[in-house]
Design a protein around this motif. Sequence first.
Motif, mmCIF file in Angstrom:
data_model
loop_
_atom_site.group_PDB
_atom_site.id
_atom_site.type_symbol
_atom_site.label_atom_id
_atom_site.label_comp_id
_atom_site.label_asym_id
_atom_site.label_seq_id
_atom_site.Cartn_x
_atom_site.Cartn_y
_atom_site.Cartn_z
ATOM 1 N N ARG A 156 0.845 -1.193 0.000
ATOM 2 C CA ARG A 156 0.000 0.000 0.000
ATOM 3 C C ARG A 156 0.878 1.239 0.000
ATOM 4 N NH1 ARG A 156 -4.220 2.553 4.487
ATOM 5 N NH2 ARG A 156 -4.687 4.405 3.235
ATOM 6 N N THR A 157 0.559 2.188 -0.873
ATOM 7 C CA THR A 157 1.202 3.491 -0.854
ATOM 8 C C THR A 157 0.129 4.527 -1.168
ATOM 9 O OG1 THR A 157 2.910 4.906 -1.841
ATOM 10 C CG2 THR A 157 2.017 3.172 -3.234
ATOM 11 N N GLY A 158 -0.119 5.417 -0.220
ATOM 12 C CA GLY A 158 -1.183 6.388 -0.377
ATOM 13 C C GLY A 158 -2.532 5.709 -0.499
ATOM 14 N N ASN A 159 -3.282 6.070 -1.519
ATOM 15 C CA ASN A 159 -4.606 5.493 -1.744
ATOM 16 C C ASN A 159 -4.587 4.340 -2.730
ATOM 17 O OD1 ASN A 159 -6.037 7.296 -0.022
ATOM 18 N ND2 ASN A 159 -5.902 8.887 -1.602
ATOM 19 N N SER A 160 -3.394 3.820 -2.999
ATOM 20 C CA SER A 160 -3.264 2.738 -3.977
ATOM 21 C C SER A 160 -2.689 1.478 -3.342
ATOM 22 C CB SER A 160 -2.351 3.168 -5.133
ATOM 23 O OG SER A 160 -2.907 4.249 -5.854
ATOM 24 N N LEU A 161 -3.159 0.338 -3.831
ATOM 25 C CA LEU A 161 -2.622 -0.958 -3.452
ATOM 26 C C LEU A 161 -1.982 -1.571 -4.686
ATOM 27 C CD1 LEU A 161 -2.647 -3.159 -1.077
ATOM 28 C CD2 LEU A 161 -4.391 -4.276 -2.497
ATOM 29 N N TYR A 162 -0.686 -1.888 -4.597
ATOM 30 C CA TYR A 162 0.038 -2.536 -5.689
ATOM 31 C C TYR A 162 0.047 -4.040 -5.433
ATOM 32 C CZ TYR A 162 1.671 2.038 -7.261
ATOM 33 O OH TYR A 162 1.720 3.330 -7.735
ATOM 34 N N VAL A 163 -0.333 -4.806 -6.450
ATOM 35 C CA VAL A 163 -0.528 -6.244 -6.318
ATOM 36 C C VAL A 163 0.348 -6.973 -7.329
ATOM 37 C CG1 VAL A 163 -2.215 -8.119 -6.406
ATOM 38 C CG2 VAL A 163 -2.924 -5.845 -5.622
ATOM 39 N N THR A 164 1.233 -7.844 -6.841
ATOM 40 C CA THR A 164 2.065 -8.633 -7.749
ATOM 41 C C THR A 164 1.342 -9.924 -8.116
ATOM 42 O OG1 THR A 164 3.207 -9.761 -5.921
ATOM 43 C CG2 THR A 164 4.184 -7.725 -6.747
ATOM 44 N N ASN A 165 1.416 -10.288 -9.381
ATOM 45 C CA ASN A 165 0.849 -11.548 -9.862
ATOM 46 C C ASN A 165 1.995 -12.495 -10.197
ATOM 47 O OD1 ASN A 165 -2.001 -10.928 -9.772
ATOM 48 N ND2 ASN A 165 -1.594 -9.470 -11.415
ATOM 49 N N ALA A 166 2.288 -13.405 -9.249
ATOM 50 C CA ALA A 166 3.490 -14.231 -9.333
ATOM 51 C C ALA A 166 3.327 -15.469 -10.199
ATOM 52 C CB ALA A 166 3.936 -14.649 -7.925
ATOM 53 N N GLY A 167 2.158 -15.645 -10.814
ATOM 54 C CA GLY A 167 1.981 -16.753 -11.751
ATOM 55 C C GLY A 167 1.349 -17.990 -11.162
ATOM 56 N N GLY A 168 1.522 -18.219 -9.840
ATOM 57 C CA GLY A 168 0.995 -19.439 -9.245
ATOM 58 C C GLY A 168 1.591 -20.660 -9.923
ATOM 59 N N TYR A 169 0.733 -21.557 -10.396
ATOM 60 C CA TYR A 169 1.206 -22.748 -11.106
ATOM 61 C C TYR A 169 1.331 -22.503 -12.602
ATOM 62 C CZ TYR A 169 0.108 -25.002 -6.686
ATOM 63 O OH TYR A 169 0.058 -25.335 -5.353
ATOM 64 N N ASP A 170 1.259 -21.256 -13.026
ATOM 65 C CA ASP A 170 1.414 -20.887 -14.432
ATOM 66 C C ASP A 170 2.397 -19.720 -14.483
ATOM 67 O OD1 ASP A 170 1.107 -20.696 -17.139
ATOM 68 O OD2 ASP A 170 -1.036 -20.292 -17.119
ATOM 69 N N LYS A 171 2.135 -18.683 -15.234
ATOM 70 C CA LYS A 171 2.999 -17.507 -15.226
ATOM 71 C C LYS A 171 2.187 -16.252 -15.510
ATOM 72 C CE LYS A 171 4.602 -17.761 -20.054
ATOM 73 N NZ LYS A 171 5.806 -17.820 -20.928
ATOM 74 N N ASP A 172 2.721 -15.125 -15.056
ATOM 75 C CA ASP A 172 2.100 -13.824 -15.239
ATOM 76 C C ASP A 172 3.234 -12.814 -15.219
ATOM 77 O OD1 ASP A 172 0.446 -11.481 -15.117
ATOM 78 O OD2 ASP A 172 -1.110 -12.618 -14.083
ATOM 79 N N ASN A 173 2.971 -11.625 -15.687
ATOM 80 C CA ASN A 173 4.024 -10.590 -15.696
ATOM 81 C C ASN A 173 3.454 -9.211 -15.385
ATOM 82 O OD1 ASN A 173 2.646 -10.080 -18.053
ATOM 83 N ND2 ASN A 173 4.461 -9.943 -19.359
ATOM 84 N N LYS A 222 -0.913 -5.140 -10.658
ATOM 85 C CA LYS A 222 -2.169 -4.406 -10.727
ATOM 86 C C LYS A 222 -2.183 -3.326 -9.647
ATOM 87 C CE LYS A 222 -4.218 -7.065 -13.880
ATOM 88 N NZ LYS A 222 -4.720 -6.587 -15.174
ATOM 89 N N VAL A 223 -2.799 -2.196 -9.964
ATOM 90 C CA VAL A 223 -2.949 -1.107 -9.003
ATOM 91 C C VAL A 223 -4.429 -0.945 -8.703
ATOM 92 C CG1 VAL A 223 -2.453 1.305 -8.476
ATOM 93 C CG2 VAL A 223 -0.915 0.015 -9.990
ATOM 94 N N ILE A 224 -4.780 -1.019 -7.416
ATOM 95 C CA ILE A 224 -6.169 -0.935 -6.981
ATOM 96 C C ILE A 224 -6.370 0.342 -6.166
ATOM 97 C CG2 ILE A 224 -7.943 -2.000 -5.513
ATOM 98 C CD1 ILE A 224 -6.740 -4.714 -6.213
ATOM 99 N N ASP A 225 -7.419 1.069 -6.470
ATOM 100 C CA ASP A 225 -7.808 2.229 -5.670
ATOM 101 C C ASP A 225 -8.498 1.716 -4.409
ATOM 102 O OD1 ASP A 225 -8.512 5.345 -5.643
ATOM 103 O OD2 ASP A 225 -10.279 4.216 -4.998
#
Length: 360
Positions: free
Chosen positions: A170-187, A190-193
Motif C-alpha cells: 500500500r502506498t497512499g490510496n493505492s494498493l500494488y498487487v504482484t501476480n506471481a503466476g501461481g502454477y502458471d505464469k504472469d508478468n 495491478k494497481v487498486i484504488d
Amino acid sequence: MNHKYRNVLVAFSLFAILFTQSCSDDPEPIKPGADGFFIVNEGGFGNGNTSVSFYDRATDQVTNDVFAAKNGRPLGDQAQSMTVFEGKGYIIVQGSGKIEVIDAGDYSSIATISDNIESPRYFVGISSAKAYVSDWGADGITGTIKVIDLTSNTVTKTIPTGKGTNRMLRTGNSLYVTNAGGYDKDNTVKVIDIGSDAITATITVGDNPNSIQRDNLGNIWVASSGATAYNNDWTIDEANSTKGTISKISPNNTEVLRLSVDEVTYGGPGNLSSSPDGKTLYYSYRGAVYSMSSTDTALPATPFISKNYYGFSVDPFNGNLIGTVVPNFSSAGSIEILDASGNVLDTHITGIAPNGVAFK
C-alpha cells in the motif's frame, strides 16, 4: 526600543520556549517491531504441523508454538505469512484455506476466516474496518484479492487480478498487487484504488513478480523470478525460459528500469526487502543475498551475504537483517539475526520451515 515592541518580543520569546518544551515532551512514535516479531513456521506440506513463534526483544528469547499453547489446537497446514495490524495478528494458513486472527499480545484466538477463502497468501490492513488478502484460487492460478470486513471478519468482495496473486504494497490510496503466476505464469502488477476497489492500472514487469517494496524516492521496486520451462528429463529448457528481473516503477506507474539477472535458473530474485530509510534494497538470488542502492542502475555483481536463506526480512525497528534457515521440512529450523553489515549477531531455534516474520 519602545515598550510596545518590547512586550511583543517578550511574549513571542515565551511562546517559543513553551512551544519547544511542549514539542520535546511529545512521546516518540512507536516503531514497528518495538516489542519483537512473530516467526511463521511453514511446516511440511500436508502434515498439519505449521506453527508460529515469537521473538521477544526485551528478553532476546524465542517462544515456539505460541498459537497451539494458548488455544489448545494446532494452527493448521502450511502457514504462508502473518501480519500484525491494530493489535491483532492475521495468520495466513494457505494449506488449510483460512486466516486465523489472534490477539497479538496474548496469542488468544479471536476469529477464523475461511468462507470464500481458497488459497490465501498475504494480508494488508487498510483501516479498522477493511483489509485485503491475496488468494491464488483453488487451482493455484486464478488469482484474486479478497476484501475483508474486519468488523465481521468476512469476505465482502472478490477482485480478479491475475495468476498467482501474491505480495501487495500500500502506498497512499493505492494498493500494488504482484501476480506471481501461481502454477502458471504472469508478468503484471495491478494497481487498486482502495476507496473504490477498482483496478486503475496494469503495469507489465518481468515474468512472475513475487515481491515488492517502496524506496526513499517514492519509486516502487519489484522482484520477478522469471518463468522456468523444463525438458523431459527435468533439466531447464533455456530457450523457453525467461530470466529473473528487478524492475523500478516510477510514481506515475511507469516501469522506468528493468534489470535482468545473468542467467536462466529456477527461482530468480525474490524476498525483496528494504532498509528502514528506503535507501538500500535487498533480494535473494542463487543461494545468496544481494544489496543495492535505490539509485543504482545495474545489479550488483557479488553477493552481500553468501548464504542461502529460505526467507529474508529487514527489521524496521533497528535495521537488522533476519534470515530464516530451513535444513528440511520435518525438523526444527532457525533464524539468524544479522547487523546491517551482514555479521551474525544471534541465532534462535524455531519451528519447522520458518519462512518469514511479522513485526509487532
